[in-house]
Scaffold this motif. Structure first.
Motif, PDB file in Angstrom:
ATOM      1  N   GLY A 212       0.836  -1.190   0.000  1.00 41.81           N
ATOM      2  CA  GLY A 212       0.000   0.000   0.000  1.00 41.81           C
ATOM      3  C   GLY A 212       0.873   1.243   0.000  1.00 41.81           C
ATOM      4  O   GLY A 212       0.807   2.074  -0.898  1.00 41.81           O
ATOM      5  N   THR A 213       1.713   1.351   0.993  1.00 43.32           N
ATOM      6  CA  THR A 213       2.670   2.449   1.093  1.00 43.32           C
ATOM      7  C   THR A 213       3.989   1.880   1.598  1.00 43.32           C
ATOM      8  O   THR A 213       4.019   0.838   2.243  1.00 43.32           O
ATOM      9  N   VAL A 214       5.066   2.596   1.297  1.00 46.89           N
ATOM     10  CA  VAL A 214       6.383   2.217   1.794  1.00 46.89           C
ATOM     11  C   VAL A 214       7.072   3.494   2.260  1.00 46.89           C
ATOM     12  O   VAL A 214       7.049   4.512   1.563  1.00 46.89           O
ATOM     13  N   ALA A 215       7.659   3.443   3.446  1.00 48.63           N
ATOM     14  CA  ALA A 215       8.356   4.607   3.993  1.00 48.63           C
ATOM     15  C   ALA A 215       9.772   4.208   4.385  1.00 48.63           C
ATOM     16  O   ALA A 215      10.019   3.089   4.839  1.00 48.63           O
ATOM     17  N   VAL A 216      10.704   5.141   4.203  1.00 47.53           N
ATOM     18  CA  VAL A 216      12.091   4.931   4.626  1.00 47.53           C
ATOM     19  C   VAL A 216      12.186   5.415   6.064  1.00 47.53           C
ATOM     20  O   VAL A 216      11.991   6.591   6.345  1.00 47.53           O
ATOM     21  N   GLU A 217      12.442   4.486   6.971  1.00 39.73           N
ATOM     22  CA  GLU A 217      12.502   4.846   8.381  1.00 39.73           C
ATOM     23  C   GLU A 217      13.905   5.299   8.768  1.00 39.73           C
ATOM     24  O   GLU A 217      14.097   6.307   9.411  1.00 39.73           O
ATOM     25  N   ASN A 218      14.893   4.555   8.371  1.00 40.06           N
ATOM     26  CA  ASN A 218      16.288   4.891   8.666  1.00 40.06           C
ATOM     27  C   ASN A 218      17.101   4.730   7.398  1.00 40.06           C
ATOM     28  O   ASN A 218      16.901   3.774   6.653  1.00 40.06           O
ATOM     29  N   PHE A 219      18.027   5.633   7.175  1.00 38.35           N
ATOM     30  CA  PHE A 219      18.973   5.482   6.076  1.00 38.35           C
ATOM     31  C   PHE A 219      20.325   5.919   6.590  1.00 38.35           C
ATOM     32  O   PHE A 219      20.499   7.041   7.049  1.00 38.35           O
ATOM     33  N   THR A 220      21.289   5.012   6.515  1.00 35.62           N
ATOM     34  CA  THR A 220      22.628   5.301   7.008  1.00 35.62           C
ATOM     35  C   THR A 220      23.639   4.968   5.921  1.00 35.62           C
ATOM     36  O   THR A 220      23.907   3.785   5.672  1.00 35.62           O
ATOM     37  N   PRO A 221      24.164   5.981   5.243  1.00 38.32           N
ATOM     38  CA  PRO A 221      25.219   5.694   4.259  1.00 38.32           C
ATOM     39  C   PRO A 221      26.521   5.369   5.000  1.00 38.32           C
ATOM     40  O   PRO A 221      26.765   5.846   6.105  1.00 38.32           O
TER      41      PRO A 221
END
Length: 184
Positions: free
Chosen positions: A44-53
């Motif tokens: 339905g929906t997708v969200a980026v909760e954490n992103f760590t390069p």
């Protein structure tokens, strides 16, 4: 005597009409209610909760996606499914996996629940496309899942069915957001 024959033929015509009517009702019921379809499984929906390069390697990252899974059951009976996995892929290679617990979707309803998927690029070392995509700020991912189970009608008829999901999405790394989510 003459009227009695007419009465018998009228009665026979009524019985024949009733049989034809009942046959039509049963046929319509069988073609609509009793036709069992595979459920539809989608994000339905997708969200980026954490992103760590990665600070040491420009082609490495870790992130968590929170996806709303929707199971649409169009049948007149409930769909009971076994536990399954949803896999997130980059360039055809798995980068994350989450478990979908077993459950049940009611008749003619859509069930929604959230699934968290931890994604890491550790398995993609040496992939030049990954370095280019991270540099461009857009990461193309796809997902796959298959829910297998049974549709049960009137507590009598049980039929094995499975719903498959195949979605593509683009992660905008700068905004930490999902774009172009498309599911088949």
């Amino acid at each position: 005597m003459k009227g009695e024959g007419r009465r018998n033929s009228k009665c026979l015509a009524y019985v024949a009409a009733f049989i034809v009517f009942q046959t039509i009702i049963i046929l319509v019921f069988a073609l609509t209610v009793m036709k069992i379809k595979s459920p539809k499984v989608r994000f339905g929906t997708v969200a980026v909760e954490n992103f760590t390069p990665s600070t040491t390697n420009s082609s490495s990252f870790d992130m968590r996606l929170v996806a709303q899974v929707a199971i649409k059951n169009t049948n007149f009976g409930h769909f009971k499914y076994d536990s399954s996995n949803v896999t997130i892929l980059y360039g055809g290679m798995p980068v994350g996996e989450a478990v979908i617990a077993e459950g049940r979707t009611k008749a003619r309803k859509t069930q929604r629940f959230d699934v968290s998927v931890d994604i890491t690029s550790d398995k993609l070392s040496g992939n030049t496309n990954l370095t280019n995509d991270i540099g461009s700020g857009y990461l193309k991912l796809s997902s796959q899942a298959k829910l297998s189970g049974k549709v049960q009608l009137m507590k009598v008829i049980k039929k094995k069915k499975s719903g498959e999901m195949s979605c593509t999405m683009t992660v905008n790394l700068a905004q930490r957001a999902i774009q172009d989510l498309k599911c088949n």
